[in-house]
Design an enzyme around this catalytic site. Structure first.
Site, PDB file in Angstrom:
ATOM      1  N   TYR A  69      84.258   4.335  12.882  1.00 16.28           N
ATOM      2  CA  TYR A  69      84.202   5.680  13.462  1.00 16.28           C
ATOM      3  C   TYR A  69      84.375   5.595  14.981  1.00 16.28           C
ATOM      4  O   TYR A  69      84.697   4.527  15.508  1.00 16.28           O
ATOM      5  CB  TYR A  69      82.906   6.380  13.009  1.00 16.28           C
ATOM      6  CG  TYR A  69      82.875   6.491  11.502  1.00 16.28           C
ATOM      7  CD1 TYR A  69      83.698   7.412  10.846  1.00 16.28           C
ATOM      8  CD2 TYR A  69      82.123   5.617  10.725  1.00 16.28           C
ATOM      9  CE1 TYR A  69      83.743   7.474   9.457  1.00 16.28           C
ATOM     10  CE2 TYR A  69      82.163   5.675   9.335  1.00 16.28           C
ATOM     11  CZ  TYR A  69      82.973   6.601   8.709  1.00 16.28           C
ATOM     12  OH  TYR A  69      83.036   6.649   7.330  1.00 16.28           O
ATOM     13  N   GLY A 104      71.010   0.024   1.266  1.00 20.53           N
ATOM     14  CA  GLY A 104      71.821   1.221   1.098  1.00 20.53           C
ATOM     15  C   GLY A 104      71.862   1.677  -0.349  1.00 20.53           C
ATOM     16  O   GLY A 104      70.994   2.441  -0.803  1.00 20.53           O
TER      17      GLY A 104
HETATM   18  C1  LIG Z   1      77.061   6.496  -0.463  1.00 20.79           C
HETATM   19  C2  LIG Z   1      77.088   5.693   0.813  1.00 20.79           C
HETATM   20  C3  LIG Z   1      77.205   6.351   2.028  1.00 20.79           C
HETATM   21  C4  LIG Z   1      77.194   5.640   3.230  1.00 20.79           C
HETATM   22  N1  LIG Z   1      77.235   6.313   4.418  1.00 20.79           N
HETATM   23  C5  LIG Z   1      77.030   5.648   5.582  1.00 20.79           C
HETATM   24  C6  LIG Z   1      76.833   6.346   6.811  1.00 20.79           C
HETATM   25  O1  LIG Z   1      76.826   7.590   6.896  1.00 20.79           O
HETATM   26  N2  LIG Z   1      76.651   5.608   7.932  1.00 20.79           N
HETATM   27  C7  LIG Z   1      76.627   4.241   7.907  1.00 20.79           C
HETATM   28  O2  LIG Z   1      76.445   3.615   8.949  1.00 20.79           O
HETATM   29  N3  LIG Z   1      76.802   3.559   6.761  1.00 20.79           N
HETATM   30  C8  LIG Z   1      76.958   4.231   5.600  1.00 20.79           C
HETATM   31  N4  LIG Z   1      77.030   3.523   4.415  1.00 20.79           N
HETATM   32  C9  LIG Z   1      76.885   2.061   4.427  1.00 20.79           C
HETATM   33  C10 LIG Z   1      75.421   1.659   4.153  1.00 20.79           C
HETATM   34  O3  LIG Z   1      74.572   2.080   5.229  1.00 20.79           O
HETATM   35  C11 LIG Z   1      75.283   0.137   4.019  1.00 20.79           C
HETATM   36  O4  LIG Z   1      75.753  -0.483   5.184  1.00 20.79           O
HETATM   37  C12 LIG Z   1      76.058  -0.404   2.809  1.00 20.79           C
HETATM   38  O5  LIG Z   1      75.789   0.359   1.654  1.00 20.79           O
HETATM   39  C13 LIG Z   1      75.720  -1.871   2.559  1.00 20.79           C
HETATM   40  O6  LIG Z   1      74.340  -2.019   2.285  1.00 20.79           O
HETATM   41  P1  LIG Z   1      73.817  -2.254   0.778  1.00 20.79           P
HETATM   42  O7  LIG Z   1      74.475  -3.508   0.276  1.00 20.79           O
HETATM   43  O8  LIG Z   1      72.323  -2.404   0.882  1.00 20.79           O
HETATM   44  O9  LIG Z   1      74.212  -1.058  -0.028  1.00 20.79           O
HETATM   45  C14 LIG Z   1      77.083   4.220   3.208  1.00 20.79           C
HETATM   46  C15 LIG Z   1      76.982   3.567   1.972  1.00 20.79           C
HETATM   47  C16 LIG Z   1      76.954   4.276   0.777  1.00 20.79           C
HETATM   48  C17 LIG Z   1      76.791   3.536  -0.512  1.00 20.79           C
END
Ligand SMILES: Cc1cc2nc3c(=O)[nH]c(=O)nc-3n(C[C@H](O)[C@H](O)[C@H](O)COP(=O)(O)O)c2cc1C
Length: 368
Positions: free
Chosen positions: A186, A322
């Site tokens: 972004y 996440g």
């Molecule tokens: C549905 C969804 C929406 C996300 N939206 C954002 C967001 O708005 N901002 C952001 O920095 N990362 C966003 N992410 C990334 C997550 O913050 C995170 O970095 C990513 O899911 C990896 O972590 P995890 O393996 O624990 O899921 C999003 C991830 C998912 C699954």
């Protein structure tokens, strides 16, 4: 796999460090959920965060600091009075469970489509380079991001002022702080990455110049609300949202992390998944850990066991989760008791209603 007792994990112990006091070290990662109809959160969104308020820290979904930042549909904003008022229900819901809550300020920059934007808003970015990335629109379906206009110096100054004003609004809404979204392609990362930033002024070119927009924004926001209320998220080696790889990634983040350390921001939140895939990236993560002396949050594919190892091994202080938080509202309890995670349904990640949002059940604690 059966259940087992993880309750002695450091992950679940309270945490206190320079301005940040948390009931445990479990962080809910920022996740766009697209339920903010009219760019404003509502009682459904408050219920969602309320269900997750046993975390140490909740970081909200990406929230636009200004109309120009609203690249996606149904993304909340925090730039007008009705939006601030609406957020108060969310911050109260977090605090009721003892969680702290930061809002993630996310400016989409060139990851945007005018169909998602309010009248008079404009797609701006460091350079007029279109991203090869898709953006969902409610009126036209899936679209390619539109070409941005290159920001002038006056635009840069105005955009930093928008972040400052959004941060002040966040404090009015009851947030404990804000996170600048410097990750995932972004606006802020569009400045950091030389493939999206070909400027020849002091905001482009050298690693120091490409990091300048982030560091200046963090400084301006911290001067306004206090550096103990400012976190920053970064994702070195990220290629998401058309962020191509580049040669001086370590040098670039070295400058950024040094700059943020000198400001004394309260936390640095690193998505380390891509970095940890290479020796160079692993070295960078070790260097970041050394340089940045306040709280370091790690993210990207962690489970309870790996999070515990990273915390006790000193690689990070907190870990954010996440996808697991989408489908496990009481993730702290689930991890404590070693239950298997419920799997989230990606088809409802960004839909508009309660389905796949507030209807994942909490699991009652199982006897160990
Ligand atoms: C549905 C969804 C929406 C996300 N939206 C954002 C967001 O708005 N901002 C952001 O920095 N990362 C966003 N992410 C990334 C997550 O913050 C995170 O970095 C990513 O899911 C990896 O972590 P995890 O393996 O624990 O899921 C999003 C991830 C998912 C699954």
């Amino acid at each position: 796999m059966g259940t087992h007792d993880n309750s002695q994990y450091t992950l679940f112990k309270s945490f206190s460090n320079k301005g940040l006091s948390l009931q445990n070290r479990v962080v809910m990662a920022p996740m766009t959920r697209s339920r903010a109809i009219g760019n404003k959160v509502n009682s459904l969104v408050a219920e969602y965060y309320s269900q997750r308020n046993t975390a140490g820290l909740l970081i909200t979904e990406g929230t636009a600091p200004s109309a120009n930042g609203l690249g996606y549909p149904r993304i909340p904003g925090i730039f007008d009075a009705t939006q601030i008022e609406a957020w108060k229900e969310v911050t109260a819901a977090a605090h009721r469970g003892g969680a702290k809550i930061f809002t993630q300020l996310m400016h989409g920059g060139r990851i945007a489509h005018t169909a998602n934007m309010l009248q008079g808003a404009e797609i701006v970015a460091p350079s007029a380079i279109q991203a090869k990335a898709d953006v969902w629109t409610d009126t036209l379906g899936q679209q390619v991001s539109e070409s941005p206009r290159e920001m002038t110096q006056a635009d840069i100054t105005a955009t930093i002022a928008e972040f400052v004003s959004a941060a002040k609004n966040a404090i009015l809404a009851g947030f404990d702080g804000i996170e600048l979204h410097g990750a995932n392609g972004y606006l802020i990362e569009q400045f950091i990455n030389p493939n999206s930033n070909t400027r020849t002024d002091s905001y482009g070119g050298s690693p120091e110049n490409r990091g300048r927009f982030l560091v200046e924004t963090a400084k301006a926001v911290g001067d306004a609300i206090g550096f103990d209320k400012v976190g920053v998220r970064i994702s070195p080696y990220n290629i998401y949202n058309d962020m191509d790889a580049y040669i001086d990634t370590p040098e670039t983040y070295r400058h950024i992390v040094r700059g943020l350390e000198d400001l004394g921001i309260v936390y640095l939140h690193v998505i380390d998944r891509a970095a940890l895939e290479t020796k160079e990236g692993q070295d960078l993560m070790a260097e970041i850990r050394q340089t940045f002396t306040n709280t370091l949050i790690l993210n990207g594919g962690y489970d309870a066991h790996r999070a515990e190892k990273a915390i006790t091994g000193g690689q990070g202080d907190l870990v954010s989760f996440g996808a697991a938080y989408v489908s496990n509202p009481d993730l702290v309890e689930v991890m404590k008791t070693g239950q298997e995670w419920a799997q989230p349904d990606p088809s409802t990640f960004f839909s508009a209603d309660e389905k796949g949002f507030t209807d994942y059940p909490a699991r009652t604690a199982v006897p160990i």
